[in-house]
Design a protein around this motif. Structure first.
Motif, PDB file in Angstrom:
ATOM      1  N   LEU A   1      24.349  66.121  52.788  1.00 37.64           N
ATOM      2  CA  LEU A   1      24.261  64.903  51.978  1.00 37.64           C
ATOM      3  C   LEU A   1      23.604  63.766  52.761  1.00 37.64           C
ATOM      4  O   LEU A   1      22.824  62.987  52.205  1.00 37.64           O
ATOM      5  N   GLY A   2      23.919  63.683  54.041  1.00 39.06           N
ATOM      6  CA  GLY A   2      23.291  62.664  54.881  1.00 39.06           C
ATOM      7  C   GLY A   2      21.794  62.849  54.977  1.00 39.06           C
ATOM      8  O   GLY A   2      21.028  61.884  54.988  1.00 39.06           O
TER       9      GLY A   2
ATOM     10  N   LEU B   1      19.919  64.502  52.649  1.00 37.79           N
ATOM     11  CA  LEU B   1      19.332  64.320  51.323  1.00 37.79           C
ATOM     12  C   LEU B   1      19.244  62.847  50.921  1.00 37.79           C
ATOM     13  O   LEU B   1      18.301  62.442  50.238  1.00 37.79           O
ATOM     14  N   THR B   2      20.230  62.069  51.320  1.00 43.09           N
ATOM     15  CA  THR B   2      20.222  60.646  50.965  1.00 43.09           C
ATOM     16  C   THR B   2      19.529  59.799  52.030  1.00 43.09           C
ATOM     17  O   THR B   2      19.498  58.582  51.917  1.00 43.09           O
ATOM     18  N   ARG B   3      19.011  60.450  53.053  1.00 44.56           N
ATOM     19  CA  ARG B   3      18.318  59.813  54.176  1.00 44.56           C
ATOM     20  C   ARG B   3      19.195  58.819  54.930  1.00 44.56           C
ATOM     21  O   ARG B   3      18.714  57.845  55.498  1.00 44.56           O
ATOM     22  N   THR B   4      20.512  59.077  54.898  1.00 41.64           N
ATOM     23  CA  THR B   4      21.434  58.311  55.727  1.00 41.64           C
ATOM     24  C   THR B   4      21.220  58.686  57.184  1.00 41.64           C
ATOM     25  O   THR B   4      21.318  57.837  58.076  1.00 41.64           O
TER      26      THR B   4
ATOM     27  N   TYR C   1      17.060  65.052  62.430  1.00 45.03           N
ATOM     28  CA  TYR C   1      17.201  66.282  61.662  1.00 45.03           C
ATOM     29  C   TYR C   1      17.373  67.495  62.576  1.00 45.03           C
ATOM     30  O   TYR C   1      18.145  68.399  62.267  1.00 45.03           O
TER      31      TYR C   1
END
Length: 69
Positions: A24-25, A27-30, A36
């Motif tokens: 989720l981090g 995908l949401t670019r958190t 990466y």
């Protein structure tokens, strides 16, 4: 190394929750793109840990079964 079923389940579900949070981090670019690769290393380490624990549980169950016979 003996591991109980409760501990195994806790580690399994905790690692899955961490993997979902990492995904989720990403995908949401958190998590910034430069991290990466670090995220991937952590995810692979958790996956290897889960495989190791699954093999350990299988061996433990098999040895307990042999002790009963």
């Amino acid at each position: 190394m003996k591991i109980s079923q409760k501990t195994f389940n806790w580690i399994t579900y905790t690692s899955l929750a961490i993997l979902i949070l990492l995904l989720l981090g990403m995908l949401t670019r958190t998590i910034p793109p430069q991290y990466y690769m670090h995220t991937l290393v952590v995810a692979i380490a958790l996956f290897v840990l889960r495989i190791f624990l699954r093999i350990q549980m299988y061996r433990q169950a098999r040895s307990e079964e042999n002790e009963k016979n």
